[in-house]
Design an enzyme around this catalytic site. Structure first.
Site, mmCIF file in Angstrom:
data_model
loop_
_atom_site.group_PDB
_atom_site.id
_atom_site.type_symbol
_atom_site.label_atom_id
_atom_site.label_comp_id
_atom_site.label_asym_id
_atom_site.label_seq_id
_atom_site.Cartn_x
_atom_site.Cartn_y
_atom_site.Cartn_z
ATOM 1 N N PHE A 198 -2.071 0.995 -10.245
ATOM 2 C CA PHE A 198 -2.494 -0.324 -9.768
ATOM 3 C C PHE A 198 -3.745 -0.851 -10.458
ATOM 4 O O PHE A 198 -4.157 -1.979 -10.207
ATOM 5 C CB PHE A 198 -2.708 -0.338 -8.255
ATOM 6 C CG PHE A 198 -3.552 0.784 -7.715
ATOM 7 C CD1 PHE A 198 -4.913 0.840 -7.944
ATOM 8 C CD2 PHE A 198 -2.971 1.783 -6.958
ATOM 9 C CE1 PHE A 198 -5.685 1.860 -7.433
ATOM 10 C CE2 PHE A 198 -3.731 2.814 -6.438
ATOM 11 C CZ PHE A 198 -5.092 2.858 -6.673
ATOM 12 N N LYS A 205 -7.599 -3.409 2.617
ATOM 13 C CA LYS A 205 -6.320 -2.883 3.096
ATOM 14 C C LYS A 205 -5.961 -3.572 4.402
ATOM 15 O O LYS A 205 -6.818 -3.870 5.225
ATOM 16 C CB LYS A 205 -6.395 -1.364 3.292
ATOM 17 C CG LYS A 205 -7.501 -0.889 4.208
ATOM 18 C CD LYS A 205 -7.596 0.627 4.232
ATOM 19 C CE LYS A 205 -8.791 1.089 5.080
ATOM 20 N NZ LYS A 205 -8.933 2.565 5.093
ATOM 21 N N LYS A 233 0.862 -1.184 0.000
ATOM 22 C CA LYS A 233 0.000 0.000 0.000
ATOM 23 C C LYS A 233 0.896 1.230 0.000
ATOM 24 O O LYS A 233 1.679 1.443 0.924
ATOM 25 C CB LYS A 233 -0.915 0.016 1.226
ATOM 26 C CG LYS A 233 -1.910 1.165 1.220
ATOM 27 C CD LYS A 233 -2.797 1.140 2.441
ATOM 28 C CE LYS A 233 -3.930 2.164 2.316
ATOM 29 N NZ LYS A 233 -3.447 3.535 2.103
ATOM 30 N N ARG A 241 -16.836 2.214 -1.962
ATOM 31 C CA ARG A 241 -16.182 1.236 -1.087
ATOM 32 C C ARG A 241 -16.616 -0.170 -1.460
ATOM 33 O O ARG A 241 -17.787 -0.434 -1.676
ATOM 34 C CB ARG A 241 -16.506 1.542 0.372
ATOM 35 C CG ARG A 241 -15.473 0.986 1.344
ATOM 36 C CD ARG A 241 -15.548 1.648 2.691
ATOM 37 N NE ARG A 241 -15.256 3.062 2.659
ATOM 38 C CZ ARG A 241 -14.042 3.583 2.616
ATOM 39 N NH1 ARG A 241 -12.984 2.773 2.574
ATOM 40 N NH2 ARG A 241 -13.867 4.884 2.605
#
Length: 290
Positions: free
Chosen positions: A125, A204, A53, A198
């Protein structure tokens, strides 16, 4: 002859109204970004692709220009994006581990600053508009890697992704990343289509949790903080209000984040019942428009 003309107009109008975000034309502001939920365990990890991340400024390349996640065009110098592929890319403007402020400072400027951008890279990404709405992440990733490889630009890199077999392997990688100053890991379900908002298809994993809230008021301090900031009263995007009273430097207590600003805070889980964050600690201010 009138009916066929009307029918063609109807279908053209329907196509415009129904056009999904991945079909938007180049040059338009990006759609709402895909956001991650927190990893809670219990997954069949071989079904997921995992990466570091990156603690940077979220950005969207539409094939012509860079935009922040709020839709503001970012002042990237022409040399920075020269030769990039003509495909939409989602990623982070990154200055390296522990250098978030450098990336934010460059992106927040109104005019491009060559010196400020020389230390940045765009870590891509995802290629959200590759294929159609059902195109899985693994296929989008293959297209992204191929396009970035052909471009061969040092300012543009594909985020390395890999699979892990077990949670022990995943947690060992997390420890390696955080010991080196990294923020954590991201997990993306390999067969997931892209969607804004979301999503449980994007997770994460960090040693701590963080989130953002808007400053509602400055609460006065007591004792050694008398006459300056004691705590911020903030409100989450869902409308919940709570206080952040720790994590500030003396300078920040003298000149606190203004009312209306968005701040990032860290916390350790949520209180049962209220759902408010436990042990919320101020981390930083998010620059306007980023």
């Amino acid at each position: 002859m009138l009916w066929p003309m009307r029918r063609r107009r109807f279908f053209r109008l329907f196509a415009l109204l129904a056009a999904p975000p991945w079909a938007a034309a180049q040059g338009e502001a990006p759609p709402a970004p895909q956001l991650a939920r927190s990893y809670r365990g219990g997954l069949h990890l071989p079904d997921w692709l995992v990466s570091e991340k990156y603690d940077g400024v979220r950005a969207w390349w539409d094939g012509q220009a860079l935009y922040s996640r709020t839709g503001r065009r970012l002042p990237a110098p022409a040399w920075f994006t020269e030769g990039w592929p003509r495909m939409a890319l989602d990623g982070e403007l990154w200055a390296g581990r522990g250098a978030f402020e450098q990336a934010q400072s460059a992106a927040a400027r109104q005019q491009p600053d060559d010196a400020a951008w020389r230390g940045l890279r765009f870590m891509a990404f995802d290629a959200p508009r590759h294929g159609g709405p059902a195109t899985p992440f693994a296929e989008r990733l293959t297209a992204l890697q191929a396009a970035i490889g052909r471009a061969g630009r040092p300012t543009l890199q594909a985020v390395p992704q890999r699979r892990v077999a077990t949670e022990a392997e995943l947690l060992a990688w997390l420890r390696e990343v955080t010991r080196g100053g990294g923020e954590g890991l991201m997990l993306h379900r390999a067969n997931a289509p892209w969607q804004s908002g979301r999503s449980g298809q994007l997770l994460k994993l960090k040693p701590h949790e963080d989130a953002e809230a808007r400053v509602i008021a400055h609460l006065p301090g007591k004792g050694r903080h008398a006459g300056r900031l004691g705590a911020l009263l903030v409100q989450t995007p869902e409308g919940r209000r709570f206080r952040i009273g720790s994590g500030f430097t003396d300078a920040q207590r003298e000149a606190p984040p203004p009312v209306g600003a968005w701040v990032t805070y860290r916390y350790r889980g949520l209180h049962e019942g209220s759902g408010l964050p436990r042990f919320a600690t101020f981390l930083r201010v998010r620059e306007e428009g980023l």
